[in-house]
Design a protein around this motif. Sequence first.
Motif, PDB file in Angstrom:
ATOM      1  N   PHE A   1      -7.219   3.789  -5.616  1.00  0.00           N
ATOM      2  CA  PHE A   1      -5.861   4.008  -5.122  1.00  0.00           C
ATOM      3  C   PHE A   1      -5.599   5.464  -4.746  1.00  0.00           C
ATOM      4  O   PHE A   1      -4.777   5.753  -3.899  1.00  0.00           O
ATOM      5  N   ARG A   2      -6.289   6.378  -5.405  1.00  0.00           N
ATOM      6  CA  ARG A   2      -6.055   7.782  -5.084  1.00  0.00           C
ATOM      7  C   ARG A   2      -6.935   8.273  -3.955  1.00  0.00           C
ATOM      8  O   ARG A   2      -6.520   9.069  -3.131  1.00  0.00           O
TER       9      ARG A   2
ATOM     10  N   ILE B   1       0.307  -2.426   4.477  1.00  0.00           N
ATOM     11  CA  ILE B   1      -0.479  -3.591   4.055  1.00  0.00           C
ATOM     12  C   ILE B   1      -0.042  -4.094   2.684  1.00  0.00           C
ATOM     13  O   ILE B   1       0.159  -3.315   1.768  1.00  0.00           O
TER      14      ILE B   1
ATOM     15  N   ARG C   1      -6.356  -1.350 -17.623  1.00  0.00           N
ATOM     16  CA  ARG C   1      -7.240  -1.431 -18.791  1.00  0.00           C
ATOM     17  C   ARG C   1      -6.468  -1.666 -20.081  1.00  0.00           C
ATOM     18  O   ARG C   1      -6.926  -2.379 -20.942  1.00  0.00           O
TER      19      ARG C   1
ATOM     20  N   ASN D   1      -5.535   3.169 -14.141  1.00  0.00           N
ATOM     21  CA  ASN D   1      -6.454   2.666 -15.164  1.00  0.00           C
ATOM     22  C   ASN D   1      -5.699   2.300 -16.444  1.00  0.00           C
ATOM     23  O   ASN D   1      -6.040   1.341 -17.118  1.00  0.00           O
TER      24      ASN D   1
ATOM     25  N   SER E   1       0.813  -1.215   0.000  1.00  0.00           N
ATOM     26  CA  SER E   1       0.000   0.000   0.000  1.00  0.00           C
ATOM     27  C   SER E   1       0.848   1.267   0.000  1.00  0.00           C
ATOM     28  O   SER E   1       0.483   2.253  -0.633  1.00  0.00           O
TER      29      SER E   1
ATOM     30  N   PHE F   1      -9.294   1.679   0.620  1.00  0.00           N
ATOM     31  CA  PHE F   1      -7.880   1.391   0.372  1.00  0.00           C
ATOM     32  C   PHE F   1      -7.074   1.621   1.651  1.00  0.00           C
ATOM     33  O   PHE F   1      -7.238   2.644   2.305  1.00  0.00           O
ATOM     34  N   PRO F   2      -6.182   0.672   2.002  1.00  0.00           N
ATOM     35  CA  PRO F   2      -5.428   0.785   3.265  1.00  0.00           C
ATOM     36  C   PRO F   2      -4.265   1.747   3.145  1.00  0.00           C
ATOM     37  O   PRO F   2      -3.114   1.363   3.258  1.00  0.00           O
ATOM     38  N   LYS F   3      -4.575   3.004   2.885  1.00  0.00           N
ATOM     39  CA  LYS F   3      -3.557   4.064   2.804  1.00  0.00           C
ATOM     40  C   LYS F   3      -2.802   4.088   4.129  1.00  0.00           C
ATOM     41  O   LYS F   3      -3.413   4.145   5.194  1.00  0.00           O
ATOM     42  N   PRO F   4      -1.454   4.012   4.069  1.00  0.00           N
ATOM     43  CA  PRO F   4      -0.711   4.055   5.337  1.00  0.00           C
ATOM     44  C   PRO F   4      -1.041   5.356   6.051  1.00  0.00           C
ATOM     45  O   PRO F   4      -1.003   6.429   5.462  1.00  0.00           O
TER      46      PRO F   4
ATOM     47  N   PHE G   1     -14.237  -0.439 -14.491  1.00  0.00           N
ATOM     48  CA  PHE G   1     -13.951  -0.118 -13.099  1.00  0.00           C
ATOM     49  C   PHE G   1     -12.866   0.957 -13.019  1.00  0.00           C
ATOM     50  O   PHE G   1     -11.891   0.926 -13.753  1.00  0.00           O
ATOM     51  N   ASP G   2     -13.050   1.918 -12.096  1.00  0.00           N
ATOM     52  CA  ASP G   2     -12.100   3.031 -11.979  1.00  0.00           C
ATOM     53  C   ASP G   2     -11.092   2.769 -10.857  1.00  0.00           C
ATOM     54  O   ASP G   2     -11.346   3.055  -9.696  1.00  0.00           O
ATOM     55  N   PHE G   3      -9.946   2.218 -11.230  1.00  0.00           N
ATOM     56  CA  PHE G   3      -8.924   1.882 -10.239  1.00  0.00           C
ATOM     57  C   PHE G   3      -8.310   3.129  -9.606  1.00  0.00           C
ATOM     58  O   PHE G   3      -7.882   3.100  -8.460  1.00  0.00           O
ATOM     59  N   ASN G   4      -8.269   4.216 -10.361  1.00  0.00           N
ATOM     60  CA  ASN G   4      -7.700   5.443  -9.789  1.00  0.00           C
ATOM     61  C   ASN G   4      -8.490   5.895  -8.575  1.00  0.00           C
ATOM     62  O   ASN G   4      -7.932   6.414  -7.617  1.00  0.00           O
TER      63      ASN G   4
ATOM     64  N   ALA H   1       0.136   6.908  -6.437  1.00  0.00           N
ATOM     65  CA  ALA H   1      -1.153   7.610  -6.552  1.00  0.00           C
ATOM     66  C   ALA H   1      -0.974   9.095  -6.265  1.00  0.00           C
ATOM     67  O   ALA H   1      -1.518   9.941  -6.978  1.00  0.00           O
TER      68      ALA H   1
END
Lengths: 531, 531
Positions: free
Chosen positions: B138-139, B115, A139, A135, A121, B104-107, B132-135, A128
């Motif tokens: 993670f952001r 994590i 993608r 994406n 993470s 999201f497990p942001k430290p 799906f929007d991964f950004n 990030a």
Amino acid sequence: MGFRAPPAGRAAGSGSAHFKEALPRLCEAVEEADFIAIDGEFTGISDGPSVSALTNGLDTPEERYCKLRKHSMNFLLFQFGLCTFKYDQNQSIYITKAFNFYVFPKPFNRTSPDIKFICQSSSIDFLASQGFDFNKVFRSGIPYLTQEEESQLREQYEERRGQINGNGPITYTPNSSMSVSHIPEDQRAFIKNVEEKVEDLLKNSEKSLDLEPCTGFQRKLIYQTLNSRQSKGLHVETLENDKKERFIQISKVDDEERRRREQQKQQREQEELNDAVGFSRVIRAVSKSGKLVVGHNMLLDVMHTIHQFCGPVPEELDDFKEVTMSVFPRLVDTKLMASIQPFKEIIHNTSLGELHKRLIEKPFKSPKTECPVDFQSYNTSSEQLHEAGYDAYITGLCFISMANYLGTFLTPPKSHISARSKLLEPFYNKLFLMRVIDIPYLNMCGPDLQPKRDHVLYVTFPKEWKTCDLYQLFSAFGNIQVSWIDDTSAFVSLSQTDQVQIAINTSRYAESYRIQTYAEYLQSRQKSTNT
Amino acid sequence: MGFRAPPAGRAAGSGSAHFKEALPRLCEAVEEADFIAIDGEFTGISDGPSVSALTNGLDTPEERYCKLRKHSMNFLLFQFGLCTFKYDQNQSIYITKAFNFYVFPKPFNRTSPDIKFICQSSSIDFLASQGFDFNKVFRSGIPYLTQEEESQLREQYEERRGQINGNGPITYTPNSSMSVSHIPEDQRAFIKNVEEKVEDLLKNSEKSLDLEPCTGFQRKLIYQTLNSRQSKGLHVETLENDKKERFIQISKVDDEERRRREQQKQQREQEELNDAVGFSRVIRAVSKSGKLVVGHNMLLDVMHTIHQFCGPVPEELDDFKEVTMSVFPRLVDTKLMASIQPFKEIIHNTSLGELHKRLIEKPFKSPKTECPVDFQSYNTSSEQLHEAGYDAYITGLCFISMANYLGTFLTPPKSHISARSKLLEPFYNKLFLMRVIDIPYLNMCGPDLQPKRDHVLYVTFPKEWKTCDLYQLFSAFGNIQVSWIDDTSAFVSLSQTDQVQIAINTSRYAESYRIQTYAEYLQSRQKSTNT
Ligand SMILES: Nc1nc2c(ncn2[C@@H]2O[C@H](COP(=O)(O)OP(=O)(O)O)[C@@H](O)[C@H]2O)c(=O)[nH]1
Ligand SMILES: Nc1nc2c(ncn2[C@@H]2O[C@H](COP(=O)(O)OP(=O)(O)O)[C@@H](O)[C@H]2O)c(=O)[nH]1
């Protein structure tokens, strides 16, 4: 690896769709280059307990390699930057071509391995925060295969083709009772029905027949059953409908048509195979060129690159060196270069961003570069993007500045030093070793340095102890340096070797802690791995 | 889990920035709800060799739970959908409020655990193909902590506060020679210099003093050294500069000012703690409400939810059941509901998308819903988005349709059945068990069904064997059903139990394969896990 600097434009060639178009341009750039700079981004660094446990200051090169192999290879290299540099004599400038690729192990077909990778993470969060576009990775990341995986896939194709042509491992032998093509009782009605439909097709005026979607096992049975009929003018093929269900299409064809179709199919398969090999072709092109490859703090980049695109990195460091030299015969690590003579004294911070800043000041000279119009340049600060392609570009600039600085010592001084210059040989194939106190680099083309560690003690103690307890314990023996191993052990380096024996003697009757010489430590370690 | 259907709008409450604002609205929605539907998305399903090895058709409930725990919990639940349903008597409609959270497990800080989670390329690729929007994950994914992690963080805060106030575990005892606050030789000059600066500050007219950034160890030493002086009117605090380096600020303050600052700090820390607990507060709110929670094929959703937001799922199935019932006292799984009486006969495909389609047709009735204006509804098909919030909404609709159908059997028939109706009790706390032949569900509030497996044989054989070899082998014993375990073993279920002994007798002298009864298999398995 490398740093993430203020943004500066965008490189060519990202995205699976553009990859086919970018590849020939890349191969051309690699072929004409004087050297190539690379950089990778990973989903994590270490799955071990802590980064510093991964990088103990007194690791041996073998230990370090094993730890990196064990704790870092399950992360994914998911962005690869590459920048080619070609010197133009006439203009005295470098022509640069930067590429930035997102890579992702998209499952190629239903039998291809379903890759699992780890994300850390902190690494993901860092990327990030730099605006990394996940994406684009997930993608439209470009797939890849190792050599071994490519061979397996090719075999699969050949086996399937063999089966269809009736000369594969599975043959139709209706009378052998233990035959693999035995039709289980519950499938007999199904197969009988198919046979009747095919009889109809042969009699009627339809050109082809689409069977209902069915299971893989049923398709296999159908292929086997129809195998002997193919010569009678039937072409059998598995297709997919809109719902992604697989069904069999049976067409009436004459011999010539059948051959034509099979050729087409073979071509299509070759194309598919090339697509599946995907990004690995970039690495193969770089490898084949034999060109100098430059990176910054590049050990993990090299390990990941080989692991993902060539084949799993070997267990032993010596084997890894051999594989690496066969893939990349000449490497230069700019972090290592900046850390040793004659740069060591005049460069204090070797992180990529700081190094770059330092190398545009005296006594260094910022190299002049230019990039062709069809390549977007990294000189404008237009976009909030941080890319491996940019880091590769910066790494190349650092290399040029340092190389040219070496030229100033010549008589007469030279302002340009070629990437092939003998002056650079002392820097070849030495990869920076992070945080090892007394071994600056991994020597990729020979045995590693073996520093004396006579002044080092291996100390074990209760987990409540802190650094200051160790200072306390050794307060009588002059200044010390502590390298934590885990929470109950550490290396303690004394400043004077003659204190070692005294320290050990004093510890003889201690109950809470234990002291060994480094030599004893190595010995007992050897023993425990041998048994 | 659940399916990914054509898109239909967007739910409220995604993104860390909006989370604080969404949480009170969510809590209100939960409080007033008749029931709550949930759905989760994960980065993968199984890190084992294959999904079907993970879900053998003859797993015992314990075996299945252990496999899921071992092979699925290292994936990340990274999207959580929740939809509340409240029945409005007057209008005879359900008011729905849908929420869709990226987690999201942001430290959280430098000491928080880093994590690691696994991604499975097929799962990632599937979500990517659905847009799906991964950004967003993670952001701006919302962080979370388990109960245990929250306690640890709270302790950390308290310990630090204790240290600063001089009553913590580390105290300044200059004469004790083994004291942890002993200042190592190489730090003495540094600390002396700080002490001099502080003396100056106390004499001059400045209000505060910023020390140079330094290491954590040095900061600890400074705190200890200045500890005894705090009563003399000094406030000591660690701050971060622009470069994220930590430095100590020392300010002159009177007692009241000092107390005010400490209170402020305590408040800030409480806020930080709340932020760190983050998404877990949603789960706590749902749990506290004790409301009925509905999911579709929800075993993995429940396992992941508890594992990530409450605490690691226990080793034993019985303990897991206990934990689950304490977190979610009432669960209904719509996939299980649709698979048993009285729905079994009239519902043939129980995957969420197909189920939803079926349940808007006779004899079922599509439930009327409405969502408040400040919640974007899931009825328009405006956006190409597939979300857990949407799946949760659809799951709730399926539940309502099936519940209302039960009402048609009453005399007089009722068109609305409340989520608290006794008619629903037979469906409580039974979670669908994927692909187990003879145990339809996991009974969360009691012992599981124990079907007879007298007709099952455990067969081991060379890895070259295929399904048809097994059919062949058992051809004399009637129809069989094969459940692969791995490539050298499988369960074979005979249709007639009286054939079992004959099959075993025939196999006695076989060399290439071996047959055991299911009872024998269980026994030898027990033995091998006990030793
Ligand atoms: N007992 C004890 N163990 C420590 C201490 N500091 C570090 N360690 C151990 O040594 C390992 C490496 O520590 P360090 O170099 O400080 O790096 P970090 O763990 O990445 O912050 C840690 O994971 C701990 O297990 C300490 O003060 N006391
Ligand atoms: N020897 C052999 N093993 C098989 C065969 N089919 C499946 N298996 C094994 O059983 C496991 C489960 O197989 P299956 O149910 O077909 O699912 P899959 O592996 O997810 O495609 C596989 O991972 C294999 O190890 C077969 O025909 N022969």
